[in-house]
Design a protein around this motif. Structure first.
Motif, short mmCIF file in Angstrom:
data_model
loop_
_atom_site.label_atom_id
_atom_site.label_comp_id
_atom_site.label_asym_id
_atom_site.label_seq_id
_atom_site.Cartn_x
_atom_site.Cartn_y
_atom_site.Cartn_z
N PRO A 11 0.56 -1.38 0.10
CA PRO A 11 -0.14 -0.04 0.05
C PRO A 11 0.79 1.39 -0.09
N HIS A 12 1.79 1.33 0.72
CA HIS A 12 2.59 2.50 0.60
C HIS A 12 3.91 2.96 0.19
N GLY A 13 4.32 1.94 -0.73
CA GLY A 13 5.68 2.01 -1.35
C GLY A 13 5.34 2.78 -2.84
N SER A 14 4.30 2.99 -3.17
CA SER A 14 4.17 3.79 -4.53
C SER A 14 2.43 4.17 -4.23
N SER A 15 1.91 4.98 -5.38
CA SER A 15 0.73 5.33 -5.34
C SER A 15 -0.27 4.32 -5.86
N ALA A 16 0.16 3.03 -6.18
CA ALA A 16 -0.64 2.26 -7.09
C ALA A 16 -1.88 1.76 -6.56
N SER A 17 -1.86 1.40 -5.30
CA SER A 17 -2.70 0.90 -4.38
C SER A 17 -3.89 1.98 -3.96
N VAL A 38 -12.96 -7.62 -6.64
CA VAL A 38 -11.76 -7.22 -5.79
C VAL A 38 -10.95 -8.28 -5.62
N PHE A 39 -9.61 -8.39 -5.79
CA PHE A 39 -8.54 -9.30 -5.72
C PHE A 39 -7.39 -8.90 -4.97
N PHE A 40 -6.92 -9.52 -3.95
CA PHE A 40 -5.82 -9.01 -3.23
C PHE A 40 -4.76 -10.38 -3.44
N ILE A 41 -3.54 -10.10 -3.76
CA ILE A 41 -2.83 -11.29 -4.17
C ILE A 41 -1.19 -10.61 -3.91
N ASP A 42 -0.13 -11.36 -3.70
CA ASP A 42 1.13 -11.13 -3.49
C ASP A 42 1.08 -9.87 -2.36
N THR A 118 -4.81 -3.89 -13.03
CA THR A 118 -3.96 -4.31 -11.67
C THR A 118 -3.40 -3.05 -11.32
N PHE A 119 -3.11 -3.12 -9.81
CA PHE A 119 -2.67 -1.97 -9.25
C PHE A 119 -1.74 -2.50 -8.30
#
Length: 119
Positions: A11-17, A38-42, A118-119
């Protein structure tokens, strides 16, 4: 399902999430809730962790915004069981509830989507 939103980034390494959550909430204005999954992976499973303190690294807290998925009746929410296990996380630590599914089933569900973001 027409649109699948896949969160693969921490979540906080980039603005992607954060951008993914914004896009997801915007999509609810144009799609029925049953058309969105909605999918959460890796590393994306870290988006689900409760009690994060992003202000310590001068980031904005957008994780609490995931609770809006309940308000918008987005019920197709999945988290990769394999990713949770690999990272040593439990569902008790999650800010929202998601159905735990294997990576194989997750990929199969993604194949049913018309569009995947994908984000």
């Amino acid at each position: 399902m027409k649109i699948a939103f896949v969160f693969r980034s921490a979540p906080h390494g980039s603005s992607a999430s954060r951008e993914g959550l914004d896009a997801l909430l915007a999509a609810t204005a144009f799609c029925n809730e049953e058309d969105i999954a909605v999918f959460f992976i890796d590393d994306g499973v870290f988006n689900l962790l409760a009690q994060q303190q992003p202000e310590l690294i001068l980031q904005k807290d957008f994780i609490s915004g995931l609770k809006l998925l309940d308000l918008y009746a987005i019920e197709q929410r999945y988290v990769c069981y394999d990713s949770l296990t690999q990272l040593g996380l439990t569902e008790q630590q999650q800010v929202i509830s998601c159905e735990k599914i294997s990576r194989t089933l997750l990929v199969e569900k993604l194949r049913q989507a018309e569009k995947i973001l994908t984000f």
